[in-house]
Enzyme design. Structure first.
Site, PDB file in Angstrom:
ATOM      1  N   ASP A  85       0.866  -1.186   0.000  1.00  0.00           N
ATOM      2  CA  ASP A  85       0.000   0.000   0.000  1.00  0.00           C
ATOM      3  C   ASP A  85       0.901   1.233   0.000  1.00  0.00           C
ATOM      4  O   ASP A  85       1.682   1.447   0.920  1.00  0.00           O
ATOM      5  CB  ASP A  85      -0.911  -0.039   1.235  1.00  0.00           C
ATOM      6  N   ASP A  96      -3.182   7.410  -3.382  1.00  0.00           N
ATOM      7  CA  ASP A  96      -3.162   6.289  -2.428  1.00  0.00           C
ATOM      8  C   ASP A  96      -3.549   5.042  -3.216  1.00  0.00           C
ATOM      9  O   ASP A  96      -4.622   5.012  -3.837  1.00  0.00           O
ATOM     10  CB  ASP A  96      -4.172   6.609  -1.318  1.00  0.00           C
ATOM     11  N   HIS A 154     -11.968   5.724   1.718  1.00  0.00           N
ATOM     12  CA  HIS A 154     -12.030   7.008   2.409  1.00  0.00           C
ATOM     13  C   HIS A 154     -11.872   8.173   1.440  1.00  0.00           C
ATOM     14  O   HIS A 154     -11.304   8.018   0.361  1.00  0.00           O
ATOM     15  CB  HIS A 154     -10.911   7.072   3.451  1.00  0.00           C
ATOM     16  N   HIS A 162      -7.043  10.287   5.537  1.00  0.00           N
ATOM     17  CA  HIS A 162      -8.248   9.498   5.811  1.00  0.00           C
ATOM     18  C   HIS A 162      -9.379  10.451   6.135  1.00  0.00           C
ATOM     19  O   HIS A 162      -9.746  10.649   7.281  1.00  0.00           O
ATOM     20  CB  HIS A 162      -8.026   8.487   6.941  1.00  0.00           C
ATOM     21  N   GLU A 187     -10.785   0.854  -1.419  1.00  0.00           N
ATOM     22  CA  GLU A 187      -9.846  -0.216  -1.083  1.00  0.00           C
ATOM     23  C   GLU A 187     -10.504  -1.419  -0.425  1.00  0.00           C
ATOM     24  O   GLU A 187     -10.508  -1.537   0.793  1.00  0.00           O
ATOM     25  CB  GLU A 187      -8.673   0.307  -0.246  1.00  0.00           C
ATOM     26  N   GLU A 280      -6.327  -1.135  -4.362  1.00  0.00           N
ATOM     27  CA  GLU A 280      -6.788   0.235  -4.086  1.00  0.00           C
ATOM     28  C   GLU A 280      -6.392   1.188  -5.202  1.00  0.00           C
ATOM     29  O   GLU A 280      -5.298   1.090  -5.762  1.00  0.00           O
ATOM     30  CB  GLU A 280      -6.169   0.733  -2.771  1.00  0.00           C
TER      31      GLU A 280
HETATM   32 CO    CO Z   1      -6.212   4.262   1.471  1.00  0.00          CO
END
Ligand code: CO
Length: 297
Positions: A85, A96, A154, A162, A187, A280
């Site tokens: 990640d 992200d 998010h 977040h 995600e 994600e």
């Molecule tokens: Co994330």
């Protein structure tokens, strides 16, 4: 959204996506987790962005928040399921993204990539957040895999990684409506049957929460670094060793955690030890949504 801001999101997303692909290529049996994490960080900086958080390299039943310690000797095993990640930011605008490595084609990995694709397809101004969770659930059900129910996608905002809304990965009736210019990260996490994570083990990732008086000079220095250098975004404990005497880091971190000046991100593990896969992407919501972290698809 201003073009300049979109461009920064695009650049951060592209660099995060390239760093994800780099991490996937570097990951193989016998390689140290620490070396993968450090290479990803160096790549992001070399390309003109900054890490938005340390590489999370979470193996098997660990879902998230594992980043190596400064002297971590752990290596990738041949049967490991490795979630990578990655976060990069340009001037606070974040990309992200995550993918899962396995030595051989893996059902959970295939499934989670499909789930993510299905969820992205329904995104547009006007999509309800509840529809996203429902789509994720239906896609997982159709493929015969389970989902982790207490991890969410998010919203993203400048220096906020977040943010709102929180995007549940299971069927739900959230009426929150996405609008033009929202930036979100989707995600999902798949596992053989429905699962649940809890905090376990140590913490290596922290972020600035608030200014608090602390006695130790090293604690004050770390708080400055957390607030000003990392802009309240998550950072790794190992990143501090160059600037703060190693024997003082742990003590200072405990003090800062104790007065709630820093927020800890403890390792998250599946409660019954089930293996987990994750995928994600970051998306800018508009009539034609931009998946900023997608590379050459
Ligand atoms: Co994330």
């Amino acid at each position: 959204m201003e073009k300049e801001v979109i461009d920064k999101y695009r650049k951060a997303g592209r660099i995060a996506g390239e760093a994800r692909e780099l991490a996937l290529r570097k990951t193989r049996p016998g390689v140290k987790l620490l070396d993968i994490a450090e290479e990803v960080k160096a790549y992001i900086i070399r390309k003109g962005a900054q890490p938005a958080f340390p590489l999370n390299v979470s193996v098997n039943d660990i879902a998230a928040h594992y980043t190596p310690t400064y002297n971590d000797e752990r290596v990738i095993g041949k049967d490991d399921l490795v979630k990578l990640d990655v976060g990069a930011h340009v001037d606070g605008y974040i990309g992200d993204t995550a993918a899962t490595w396995s030595a051989r084609p893996h059902d959970l990995v295939k499934a989670v990539e499909r789930v993510l694709k299905d969820a992205i397809k329904i995104l547009k101004p006007g999509t309800r957040v509840g529809e996203i969770g429902t789509t994720i659930q239906e896609s997982a059900d159709a493929q015969g895999v389970g989902l982790i129910s207490n991890l969410t996608g998010h919203g993203l905002d400048r220096y906020v990684f977040h943010g709102e809304p929180s995007i549940m990965n299971t069927r739900n009736d959230s009426g929150h409506v996405l609008k033009e210019g929202d930036v979100i990260a989707i995600e999902p996490f798949t596992c053989p049957t429905n699962g649940f994570v809890k905090e376990s083990g140590t913490t290596e990732i922290y972020r600035f929460l608030q200014r608090r008086p602390v006695r130790l000079p090293e604690a004050r220095k770390i708080l400055d670094i957390a607030e000003n250098k990392y802009h309240s975004l998550p950072f790794a404990k190992r990143w501090l060793y160059k600037e703060v005497s190693p024997i003082k880091v742990s003590l200072a971190m405990r003090q800062l955690e104790g007065v709630m000046a820093l927020e800890p991100y403890p390792v998250l593990r599946e409660v019954s030890g089930k293996p987990i896969a994750q995928a994600e992407h970051t998306i800018i919501i508009q009539d034609k949504p931009i998946v900023t972290t997608m590379i050459g698809e």
